[in-house]
Design an enzyme around this catalytic site. Structure first.
Site, short mmCIF file in Angstrom:
data_model
loop_
_atom_site.label_atom_id
_atom_site.label_comp_id
_atom_site.label_asym_id
_atom_site.label_seq_id
_atom_site.Cartn_x
_atom_site.Cartn_y
_atom_site.Cartn_z
N ILE A 124 -11.06 41.85 21.52
CA ILE A 124 -10.52 41.63 20.18
C ILE A 124 -11.47 40.79 19.32
O ILE A 124 -11.64 41.05 18.13
CB ILE A 124 -9.13 40.93 20.28
CG1 ILE A 124 -8.12 41.83 21.01
CG2 ILE A 124 -8.60 40.55 18.90
CD1 ILE A 124 -7.70 43.09 20.27
N CYS A 125 -12.15 39.81 19.95
CA CYS A 125 -13.01 38.96 19.13
C CYS A 125 -14.20 39.74 18.57
O CYS A 125 -14.67 39.46 17.47
CB CYS A 125 -13.46 37.71 19.90
SG CYS A 125 -14.46 38.09 21.33
N THR A 126 -14.67 40.74 19.32
CA THR A 126 -15.73 41.59 18.78
C THR A 126 -15.21 42.37 17.58
O THR A 126 -15.86 42.44 16.54
CB THR A 126 -16.23 42.58 19.86
OG1 THR A 126 -16.80 41.84 20.93
CG2 THR A 126 -17.27 43.54 19.31
#
Lengths: 425, 550
Positions: A185-187
């Site tokens: 998700i952070c990507t």
């Protein structure tokens, strides 16, 4: 009711089934009438899967002498009945998971052409759990229903023969079907680099934010258009190239490339094996054929070995090391992410007590507080965890040892399976 | 251009494999089947479904009792022409495809009207006598039309592909190596990596430096300390990996883990694979006459000159842990270098076209595609069936070696099928066709089987009579599932031949339904240089299984 198609078919099959030969198996009886009688009157085949593979399976079975076929595909069934008068193709309805052991027992052989890994795991574990053992622990051969499985992706495919209890089972090879890798998700949120990151950002993060309760429908062109445009804007903002409509569809629908020829090859391999299994006309594939058609024609036929500690058909215990300090919810997550388990919604019981139950709602509510408890608060050395999961009919993990903070879990033994199936039959 | 009106929704799942360009080639193709049967219609089915342009079935047989193993022959069609009956049902599969039935004797066509076959893109032959196949083969060879000869008999099947030369630009290997050039960095890449100062970064920045930069910096450092040499021994490679991971600020820094895992990409020497090197050195690059070889000639000149021994850069960058900005910056550097290489090749192409006064249209897109796929180019030169049937050129040493290493090799079935062909030429029917003849046919086939071995120059090999016996058991039967499997493989090879993507097999494929195994054999030597030469280059032989590694 003799039709031209019905009569004509035996011209070809008659030679293989009616003549002895140096490559026939020892059990083969070169008696066409006997095989014909069995194929026409007795043996019943279940075909699971209604896609490209399923339709090919149905056609090949009908033209290989099988008469009583129960497929999922209704349209294909109608088509085959019309093309091949006299064949008895009666489609079944509903989900395979909703049918019980009695239903499956009527089949001589079960043959699958499914995309879905969960459905293949489910039928596989069901067939293993249907095995009946005698007092000495030997499998009653009559309780074994051969299961032929196949799958394709682009130019690649595989076909295999599973004799539950005797050969490796689908679960033994689960690691060959690793769970789909999701982008972190952070990507997606902070450092997109690929067009796929932009598409998944629009799909997973933006859609629910913008459309709230409206569920995304990949077959709705307006939805898909929004997805493509939103991903395109995101890509432009980050200077990323390559978001196209086709890629957007491919990513959000998780489209697997498919071609008719590979489906034809794998379905034909499966049915060739089915014919040999029921007639003993020649040796049966032992037990896995891998097909790769992109670079030349490469096949690799080998014996996929039984995994001793297989969750479904294993006969020995395996060690799964995990810290007793972790919470139950983390443990459940580990079972989901581990390539050998891939359990998605496990419910756990121990010593006849519910530890965590996914359903019904009242039990879910009652057992949810356990999720935040540590394993060494919940279990004792020697405990057996009975695990049920929609993917498997049943499984168990034995908790054998508590060693300080680290606990060692061992998996189900064959005795455990025996008591399960004996209990049911 | 290529996409003119294809049905992208219908063909979505296959377009993801061969694209609209491949689809356009399929849609322009016209495939002919000489003599139909279940394996023939099963092959056509898998070509009609993905949307070839047209197909023609040439056959004058009438439907009889034994025809009903074929899915495309409906009940009640006894006595009707097989070609017409099957074409009608095949046509129903896809309204974008046009099928034609020609109720004529294919043997007569081959021997008396062969020029009518020059209009087709691929010729499929099934169940034709040996002399007809040989005549057809020399015609197709001369016209440069791919010929596919397919057989099934009981649980056995075979496929033979013949085309003088098949070139592939996009062979699309499954797991292509990334083209990163870390061991031979180009100046722009070195400069970019050198200018990044990891010592002055906060922890977020530090953990978002692409691993390529990390490896390049450490490799530079290593080379300075080792007289410019790359890590080469096992110990050196480990030391290099240690050096890399020690650069991490904290354990588990993902970009450093990626660098550590991908360290081999830094110390693995750049090299051009042998099959691509062979293309660069091929005599055709000195005298190119078609698009592929002009491009190959330009590529060869590029490698010698601007490339300094390297192929043009592919220009694509795999995903890696990185900030968006750093990744895009790095991607631009790779893309810019790829563009420069493409433009160099473009100059070579122009020069070749000019000096050789060739009027070929080669577009920028053609050059781009060729450059990006330079590492995956494939040229397959098949040998003719004439050569296969000539004991001096057939690959008897392969067959002998194969049998010596495994007496039950599937090559046994190749020999058995050849002996069945011999029986058919001698007796005008297939061995075991009638139940009453089984005993007599068995004795005859056993002796023809020995004759076949002798014909292959394998006098010393002990004949295994089980193989001819089993062929008599099959009696020329065509089992539907075997026909479907062999037809599936045949159609797949034809698709690869038409779209000029992926790699077709070379040159004989055997299916053994007894065990569920298949093998590819180069039954005729693949020789470089002029045809008929007796000199054999070991490196160009593809012996045994098409590729053995997993």
């Amino acid at each position: 009711m003799a039709t031209q198609v019905e009569d004509g078919k035996w011209h070809h099959l008659g030679k293989l089934l009616g003549r002895p030969g140096p490559f026939a198996t020892e059990d083969f009886s070169a008696n066409l009438e006997e095989h014909k009688k069995n194929l026409v009157e007795t043996w019943k085949v279940l075909v699971i899967g209604a896609g490209g593979l399923g339709c090919e399976l149905l056609k090949n079975l009908a033209y290989s002498g099988f008469r009583n076929i129960e497929p999922k595909a209704v349209t294909a069934a109608t088509f085959i009945n019309k093309r091949f008068p006299g064949v008895n193709v009666v489609p079944y309805f509903g989900r395979i998971e909703d049918k019980g052991e009695e239903y499956y027992r009527q089949f001589k052989i079960i043959i699958a052409g499914l995309d879905s890994i969960p459905a293949r795991r489910w039928i596989n574990s069901t067939l293993v759990n249907m095995l009946v053992y005698d007092d000495e622990g030997n499998i009653d051969p009559d309780s074994v229903i051969p299961f032929i499985d196949g799958g394709t992706e682009g130019f690649k495919g595989q076909s295999r023969v599973i004799y539950p209890g005797f050969t490796s089972c689908f679960e033994c090879s689960l690691e060959a079907f690793p769970p789909q890798v999701n982008y972190p998700i952070c990507t997606l949120a902070n450092t997109p680099r690929l067009p796929e990151h932009c598409i998944e950002w629009a799909h997973i993060l933006e859609w629910p934010k913008v459309w709230k309760e409206t569920k995304f429908d990949a077959d709705n062109t307006d939805h898909m258009k929004w997805m493509f445009e939103t991903a395109s804007k995101r890509a432009e903002e980050f200077n990323i190239k390559g978001v196209t409509y086709r890629l957007t569809q491919g990513v959000v629908k998780n489209i697997i490339p498919a071609i008719a020829s590979t489906n034809a090859i794998i379905a034909a391999s499966e049915v060739t094996e089915a014919l040999k299994i029921v007639t003993n006309a020649a040796d049966v594939l032992n037990n896995y054929m891998m097909y790769i058609g992109g670079e030349g024609i490469y096949t690799h036929t080998f014996e996929y070995e039984k995994k001793e500690n297989c969750l479904v058909c294993g006969t020995s215990q395996s060690v799964y090391s995990v810290s007793g300090d972790i919470k139950l919810e983390e443990f459940i997550e580990m079972l989901g992410g581990d390539v050998n388990y891939q359990l998605k919604k496990p419910s756990i019981r121990c010593n006849n007590k519910n530890v965590f139950m996914q359903a019904p709602k009242a039990l879910l509510e009652a057992t949810t507080p356990n999720l935040s408890k540590k394993l060494n608060e919940l279990f004792q050395s020697g405990d057996t965890l009975d695990i049920t999961d929609p993917l498997l009919s049943s499984a168990a993990i034995t908790l054998s040892e508590v060693n300080g903070v680290s606990q060692v879990f061992e998996r189900l033994t064959s005795h455990r399976i025996q008591s399960h199936s004996q209990g049911k039959t | 251009m290529a996409s003119n009106g294809t049905d992208t929704a219908r063909y979505d799942r296959q377009l993801r494999l061969w694209g609209e360009e491949g689809q356009a080639l399929l849609e322009a193709s016209h495939i002919v089947l000489l003599r139909t049967s279940a394996v023939g219609t099963e092959t056509l089915k898998n070509l009609v479904l993905p949307g070839i342009g047209q197909f023609t079935v040439i056959d004058d047989q009438l439907v009889d009792d034994a025809s009903f193993n074929d899915f495309f022959i409906p009940d009640g069609s006894n006595g009707k022409p097989r070609a017409e009956v099957t074409v009608k049902l095949l046509n129903e599969l896809n309204d974008r495809v046009t099928g034609h039935a020609l109720v004529k004797n294919p043997i007569d066509i081959v021997h008396n009207h062969i020029d009518t076959l020059s209009q087709y893109s691929v010729i499929i032959a099934n169940g034709l006598p040996e002399e007809t196949v040989l005549r057809l083969s020399s015609f197709a060879w001369e016209k440069n039309i791919p010929l596919v000869v397919v057989k099934t008999n009981g649980l056995i099947g075979s496929l033979r592909v013949v085309v003088p030369e098949h070139t592939v630009i996009e062979s699309k290997p499954d797991n292509p190596m990334d083209d990163l050039r870390l061991s031979v960095p180009f100046p722009e890449l070195s400069e970019y990596a050198a200018n990044i100062d990891l010592s002055n970064m906060d922890s977020t920045q530090h953990s978002h430096v692409p691993y390529i930069v990390i490896l390049l910096q450490h490799l530079n450092k290593w080379k300075t300390a080792h007289d410019g040499a790359l890590p080469s021994t096992y110990a050196e490679k480990n030391a290099f990996k240690d050096q890399v991971i020690k650069g991490a600020h904290k354990p588990g820094e993902e970009n450093f883990l990626e660098a550590h895992k991908g360290a081999y990409k830094a110390y693995t020497r750049y090299e051009i694979k042998s099959d691509v090197r062979a293309i660069l050195e091929d005599p055709k690059t000195s005298n190119p006459t078609d698009k592929f070889w002009v491009l190959a000639a330009a590529l060869s000149q590029f490698v010698k000159k601007e490339g300094k021994g390297c192929l043009p850069l592919m220009g694509s960058l795999p995903d890696m842990h990185s900030s968006t900005e750093s990744y895009i910056a790095l991607q631009k550097i790779y893309q810019a270098k790829a563009a420069t290489d493409i433009s160099s090749i473009s100059h070579h192409v122009d020069h070749i076209l000019q000096t050789r006064q060739l009027s070929l249209s080669i577009s920028t897109d053609d050059i781009k595609k060729f450059s990006k796929n330079a590492a995956f180019l494939r040229v397959i030169r098949y040998r003719s069936i004439q050569d296969e049937y000539n004991p001096h050129t057939s690959n008897s040493s392969l067959i002998g070696a194969e049998l010596a290493s495994d007496a039950d090799s599937n090559i046994q079935w190749y020999i058995a099928l050849r002996s069945v062909d011999l029986f058919q030429s001698t007796h005008g029917r297939l061995p075991g066709h009638r139940h009453a003849d089984v005993e007599e046919d068995t004795a005859n086939l056993i002796s023809l089987h020995r004759k076949t071995l002798e014909g292959l120059g394998l006098k010393d090999v002990a004949a295994d009579d089980r193989y001819p016996r089993e062929m008599v058991r099959y009696g020329g039967s065509e089992l539907h599932a075997v026909a479907a499997l062999v037809g599936g493989v045949t159609s797949q090879e034809i698709i690869k031949l038409i779209v000029h993507q992926f790699a077709p097999m070379n040159n004989t494929w055997i299916f053994n339904g007894n065990k569920g195994t298949t093998n590819v054999y180069a039954i005729v030597f693949e020789q470089r240089g002029t045809r008929g030469s007796t000199e054999i280059e070991g490196a160009s032989q593809r012996v045994g299984v098409s590729f053995a590694q997993e």
